[in-house]
Design an enzyme around this catalytic site. Structure first.
Site, PDB file in Angstrom:
ATOM      1  N   ASP A   5      42.166  22.688  31.146  1.00  0.00           N
ATOM      2  CA  ASP A   5      42.289  21.216  30.246  1.00  0.00           C
ATOM      3  C   ASP A   5      41.433  21.760  29.382  1.00  0.00           C
ATOM      4  O   ASP A   5      40.262  22.600  29.420  1.00  0.00           O
ATOM      5  CB  ASP A   5      41.138  20.403  30.993  1.00  0.00           C
ATOM      6  N   LYS A   6      41.514  20.973  27.875  1.00  0.00           N
ATOM      7  CA  LYS A   6      41.207  21.171  26.494  1.00  0.00           C
ATOM      8  C   LYS A   6      40.073  20.811  26.166  1.00  0.00           C
ATOM      9  O   LYS A   6      38.837  21.460  26.272  1.00  0.00           O
ATOM     10  CB  LYS A   6      41.834  21.903  25.208  1.00  0.00           C
ATOM     11  N   GLU A  16      36.237   7.363  17.876  1.00  0.00           N
ATOM     12  CA  GLU A  16      36.064   6.251  17.563  1.00  0.00           C
ATOM     13  C   GLU A  16      34.619   6.450  16.714  1.00  0.00           C
ATOM     14  O   GLU A  16      34.094   5.584  15.345  1.00  0.00           O
ATOM     15  CB  GLU A  16      36.266   5.190  18.199  1.00  0.00           C
ATOM     16  N   ASP A  34      38.052  17.845  33.168  1.00  0.00           N
ATOM     17  CA  ASP A  34      36.678  17.222  33.245  1.00  0.00           C
ATOM     18  C   ASP A  34      37.159  15.730  33.215  1.00  0.00           C
ATOM     19  O   ASP A  34      36.214  14.799  33.539  1.00  0.00           O
ATOM     20  CB  ASP A  34      35.410  17.339  32.399  1.00  0.00           C
TER      21      ASP A  34
END
Length: 1102
Positions: free
Chosen positions: A348-349, A421, A741
């Site tokens: 994953d990034k 956010e 993760d």
């Protein structure tokens, strides 16, 4: 309910599972044959090892299930407070029923799915974290049921709900007359935060909760080593059957000779004259006699090696992260060796390659760029006018789900469901607009003039991965109704005026190229009529029991049109520590890295450049929606043309490269990187034509396999799993590893051969579903290149050694039948048959498989290319297996015929008496035990006190046991075959000589092979120089000097000891030189002088 057994079904269920294993079932059959048929060996010889294996395995599995019981009870027996008849009573969580009103305090976990009725907060909200459900550790806001009765004792309501379903984000609930949404439902497993107390009514309990319905049992993963063991086991089963058939056939050939079948003193009974029955009995007896060629104890040794070996990962201090105060975690010890066989890594990034720590960098408003540099710099006053800039900052302060935390700490003042956010709200605060919080549906903002602005929050149009945007509808004090929207550029641009897009697009693309996460911000004035229609549509959609999500989506899309684009933001997500070095090391080890992310292509591409997956000279082959639309033709036609073009470039026209050579050593060749997005992948996998889909998939895989790195962007979680599965099931079945993760990575973690979770900021869902968990990405390098390499080498040696030593054990027994009339006479005593695999030879190989380091850790980490030498199950192929088998045959022949040559002398004792049958077997067994144990000592490169203890201790135990077993008359034995046999054997000098000579002759080829074998490969010399032990040099010196004299008995001992004590071997060589050698023996020393230290040259000079 994660437990596997109960008290009542543990024994039958566990035995059933264990006897499904072919070796256990085979030994059970052999044991039953020994009990039923009159076989030459006692049933104890098979029953005791089988009982030992079954017992140890059952204890291990029972302990693991007890831990699962313990974990289940912590959840099921957890005490909760339930309101009944106006009083609070304590119940166990498993006894909660639908309709019970449950009270939950801060930091407690919800015991079931609840509808929020009451909150201790004045605004009727509460905050929860859902890390155990979807992996998100950020706070989410939930609301009480509007206009619900505040007095719960007098509350009387009816709730309608759909049947339980696993979708976490889909709810159909109505509490008449109110429609309920996801903001009113609290899911089991979520944790109450920043709220003192809430009360809710249970709607789903037990196995009907969304958490229980989302539980996915882990699939049974089998390592490549297990498959090799089964293949080798079949070979040895064939050898076993062949031996039994040969002996059975030759027995009847021998008996067909006159006078051999039925002598006058031993007439056959009626049963013995039934030839078919007797032949079957003889065949089964030979099977029993030779059955120890199947190493049943190997399975329990392998399980112990995996279980105990996993602790070395947990104990590794390099894996400890001081930030989270945790180290590595092993959830599945069965895959340790698979870490040394990985060919593809899918990562994953966000949160894996990057830190998931967002920081506001800059923004673009109406085409003007504003980059924050100093806290005193005022964005609004730095430009002309400032009206649009103020509107932009108000949008950042209003369009979010951020809440102000009840804390005085400045750095933790905001909580939200997304770190993006919080970064945007803090970015607005830098420029003078501060969000003060939400009170009774009113959002408060402190502007740069220190005036408080109030906005009534009317509706929140929540973010979802399909729309890729979120909106809020607010009303100002002046009565204006405004819609603020933020989202991905691909989601916002089609919904705003196109003349505004061009001013912003360039900045968005540039920020994405630099690796920043970008969001576009838009707004819209709503007239009274537009707002009334939107409110009616939202109310009607929320009351619907059927297709509620689709109806809500339609209303959202209708409202979010005709907006005005204000600007865009850029937020930075920094790279993980040593991410680039880790990726470079993996590629140097021959591992292909694929990045699977939901981010936009430009951002992901820049991350790949930063991680050195893509180099500046790498030619990128892009297969995205953008490239499909460039040609002006139908997308599928364009897809076909691009796949053909890329295949020709990357596969057909690519120069042939030798195996193991990568770009680091072949810079003259062109490197390719491949990029694909989710929409195009769907076209590849789900083409309109079945034949096209299969062809596209093959072309896609061939292109990817010839690229140095692959980037898959805009991926849904299911697509990540599809890619992993596609590669896993491709030609050659490469070993895959997935690392991530977040909860969106769970699907690919479960799909890959090895799944690794990162203990990051996205909760622990990935960690719980993984096979291994590590704190940081940088730890993957040591996990694979060091631990994985060593685990594979250790267990491969363990497997080959077990088959070898059992072949050495049984081959003399087979040969003995040729000299005893095929009478099934055992060569070894029953005690030796039983103890050989359990006691005499088990501990040294277990210690070796746990502690061996044939190359030190520092060398493995500094030379990633060493990982390639064990790739594709190199040590468990048929070549090494044949070598070990031939070695076992050679040793078995040498043991048997060497002792037989000794017995050609009729008088071997001082008193002229001859040795008997059991003395013959005991001498063979003694040579066997010492040879296979010292063979392992020869193979050991990393000596510890444990190795010394178990190797020399096992040999000492064998000698002690033989004296003890043969020195006492045991009352429970009908016949005592070894009474004083071992002591009489050692009283013969000839026996001593033969034992020593046979051990030396057995090991001499191995010693010579180690001494004279030249290092292979261009890096062999470099690796040798960096190894901390120079044991081969010392071994060479000791061997050469010993050959020059007559001290054969000391040869092996000092050769072994010199591995750890080089200086001792030098002194031993000096001692050997004091004995006059033959002239020619000195010549053996000369070729090896150049590899010895200076003090060795000094001795040779003497």
């Amino acid at each position: 309910n994660n437990r596997k057994y109960t008290v009542w079904n543990f024994l039958p269920k566990n035995l059933f599972e264990q006897f499904r294993r072919i070796a256990n079932f085979y030994f059970l059959i052999i044991f039953l044959v020994q009990v039923i048929v009159d076989t030459p060996t006692s049933p104890v010889t098979s029953g005791l090892p089988l009982f030992f294996v079954i017992t140890v395995t059952a204890i291990k599995q029972g302990y693991e299930d007890w831990l699962r019981h313990k974990a289940d009870n912590e959840v099921n027996k957890y005490p909760v407070t339930v309101l009944e008849d106006g009083s609070r009573i304590r119940k166990e969580s498993e006894k909660i029923k639908v309709g019970d009103v449950v009270e939950v305090d801060e930091d407690e976990t919800f015991p079931c799915d609840l509808i929020l009725l009451q909150s201790s907060r004045d605004d009727g909200t509460c905050y929860v974290t859902t890390a155990s459900l979807d992996g998100e550790s950020n706070h989410k806001t939930h609301y009480t049921v509007p206009d619900a009765e505040r007095d719960l004792e007098s509350l009387n309501a009816t709730i309608e709900c759909e049947q339980p379903q696993p979708d976490l984000y889909k709810y159909v609930l109505i509490m008449w007359p109110q429609s309920l949404g996801p903001e009113n439902l609290l899911l089991k497993g979520a944790t109450l935060k920043n709220t003192q107390k809430i009360c809710g009514v249970a709607v789903y309990t037990g196995m009907e909760t969304k958490m229980a319905l989302n539980y996915q049992g882990k699939s049974q993963k089998r390592s490549a080593v297990e498959k090799s063991i089964n293949a080798f086991l079949l070979v040895y089963l064939c050898i076993l059957v062949s031996k039994a058939l040969v002996c059975t056939t030759l027995k009847y050939v021998w008996q067909s000779k006159p006078g051999q079948d039925e002598p006058w003193y031993n007439e056959k009974t009626d049963t013995e004259k039934n030839i078919p029955l007797v032949m079957l009995t003889d065949f089964l007896s030979f099977m029993v006699l030779f059955n120890f060629i199947i190493p049943v104890s190997m399975y329990v040794t392998v399980e112990m090696q995996k279980f105990l070996g996993s602790f070395f990962i947990t104990w590794d201090k390099d894996f400890f992260d001081p930030e989270i105060q945790e180290g590595a975690l092993v959830n599945t010890s069965d895959l340790n060796e698979e870490l040394g066989q990985v060919e593809y890594v899918f990562t994953d990034k966000t949160g894996t390659l990057t830190q998931n720590n967002m920081e506001f960098i800059e923004c673009c408003i109406d085409g003007f760029q504003y980059k924050y540099q100093d806290a005193n710099e005022d964005l609004v006053t730095s430009c002309l006018g400032g009206e649009r800039e103020e509107l932009f900052l108000r949008a950042l302060c209003l369009c979010h789900t951020v809440q102000v935390k009840e804390s005085t700490e400045q750095d933790q003042g905001f909580i939200a469901s997304s770190p993006d956010e919080v970064a945007l709200v803090k970015g607005a605060m830098r420029y003078g607009f501060t969000f003060l919080g939400l009170e009774s549906k009113n959002m408060k903002i402190l502007n740069r003039n220190n005036d408080v602005e109030m906005y009534e929050l009317l509706h929140v149009l929540s973010f979802d991965p399909v729309r890729r945007r979120m909106s809020v509808i607010v009303r100002s004090r002046a009565g204006d109704t405004l819609l603020f929207c933020k989202g991905a550029d691909s989601s916002i641009f089609p919904r705003v005026r196109q003349e505004e897009v061009e001013r912003i697009r360039m900045h968005v693309e540039r920020n994405a190229t630099e690796g920043y996460r970008t969001l576009c911000v838009a707004y819209k004035h709503l007239s009274e009529e537009e707002y009334r229609q939107a409110e009616e549509g939202l109310k009607e959609a929320r009351l619907a029991l059927q297709d509620r999500e689709e109806k809500l989506m339609a209303v959202y899309n209708q409202v979010e049109t005709g907006m005005s684009l204000i600007g865009a933001t850029a937020v930075e997500d920094r790279l993980q520590e040593e991410a680039a070095e880790t990726m470079e090391a993996l590629q140097g080890a021959g591992i292909k890295v694929w990045v699977l992310t939901g981010d936009k292509m430009e951002t992901a591409k820049s991350t790949c450049y930063a991680c050195r997956l893509f180099q500046r000279h790498t030619e990128l082959l892009e297969l995205t929606v953008r490239t499909l639309e460039d040609g002006g033709r139908r997308r599928e036609e364009r897809l076909h043309d691009l796949l053909i073009e890329y295949h020709k470039k990357a596969v057909q026209d690519a120069p042939s490269v030798k195996a193991g050579v990568t770009r680091s050593w072949s810079s003259a060749n062109q490197d390719y990187g491949f990029i694909i997005d989710g929409a195009t992948l769907s076209m590849v996998l789900n083409s309109s034509s079945e034949s096209n889909s299969s062809r596209y998939k093959n072309l896609f895989l061939q292109i990817c396999f010839n690229c140095t790195a692959v980037l898959c962007c805009r991926m849904a979680p299911l697509q990540k799993a599809q890619i992993v599965k596609m590669v896993k099931n491709s030609k050659g079945s490469p070993i895959t590893l997935s690392i991530g993760d977040g909860a969106n990575d769970v699907s690919m973690i479960l799909e890959a051969h090895v799944g690794i979770g990162i203990k990051g900021k996205e909760g622990r869902q990935a960690v719980r579903n993984s096979d291994y968990a590590i704190p940081k990405l940088k730890h993957l390098k040591k996990l694979l290149l060091a631990h994985g390499h060593l685990y594979y080498v250790r267990i491969a040696h363990l497997v080959q050694y077990f088959f070898y030593k059992n072949l050495c054990f049984i081959l003399p027994q087979f040969l003995y039948q040729f000299f005893c009339g095929y009478s099934q006479q055992p060569l070894y005593d029953a005690a030796y048959l039983t103890m050989y695999n359990i006691c005499f030879t088990s501990m040294p190989i277990l210690a070796y498989s746990l502690l061996e380091q044939h190359i030190c850790l520092e060398v493995l980490l500094d030379n990633a290319i060493l990982y390639r030498e064990i790739a594709k199950n190199a040590m468990l192929r048929w070549g090494p297996f044949l070598y070990w088998t031939l070695l076992g045959v050679f040793h078995g022949l040498l043991f048997f015929f060497g002792v037989r040559y000794l017995f050609s002398n009729p008088a071997l004792q001082d008193n002229g008496q001859v040795f008997g049958n059991w003395s013959y077997g005991t001498i063979v067994f003694t040579v066997l035990v010492f040879t296979v144990t010292l063979k392992l000592a020869l193979d050991t490169r990393h000596w510890t006190w444990v190795n010394h203890f178990v190797i020399w201790g096992s040999l000492a135990f064998y000698v002690f046991f033989s004296f003890f077993w043969g020195g006492i008359i045991w009352p429970f034995l009908r016949q005592q075959r070894l009474y004083f046999v071992f002591a009489n054997m050692l009283s013969s000098v000839s026996a001593w000589l033969v034992i020593i000579l046979l051990i030396l002759l057995s090991l001499l080829p191995e010693i010579l092979l180690v001494v004279f074998r030249k290092p292979r490969g261009p890096r062999a010399r470099q690796v040798e120089l960096r190894e901390t032990h120079t044991h081969l040099d010392s071994l060479s010196l000791s061997l050469t000097l010993c050959l020059s004299c007559s001290h054969f008995s000391l040869l092996f001992m000092f050769s072994m000891y010199s591995k750890c004590h080089d200086r001792l071997s030098i002194y031993f060589g000096l001692f050997c030189f004091l004995v006059p050698p033959k002239d020619s023996s000195f010549l053996l020393i000369l070729p090896t002088i150049h590899v010895f230290p200076s003090e060795m040259k000094y001795i040779c000079g003497m």
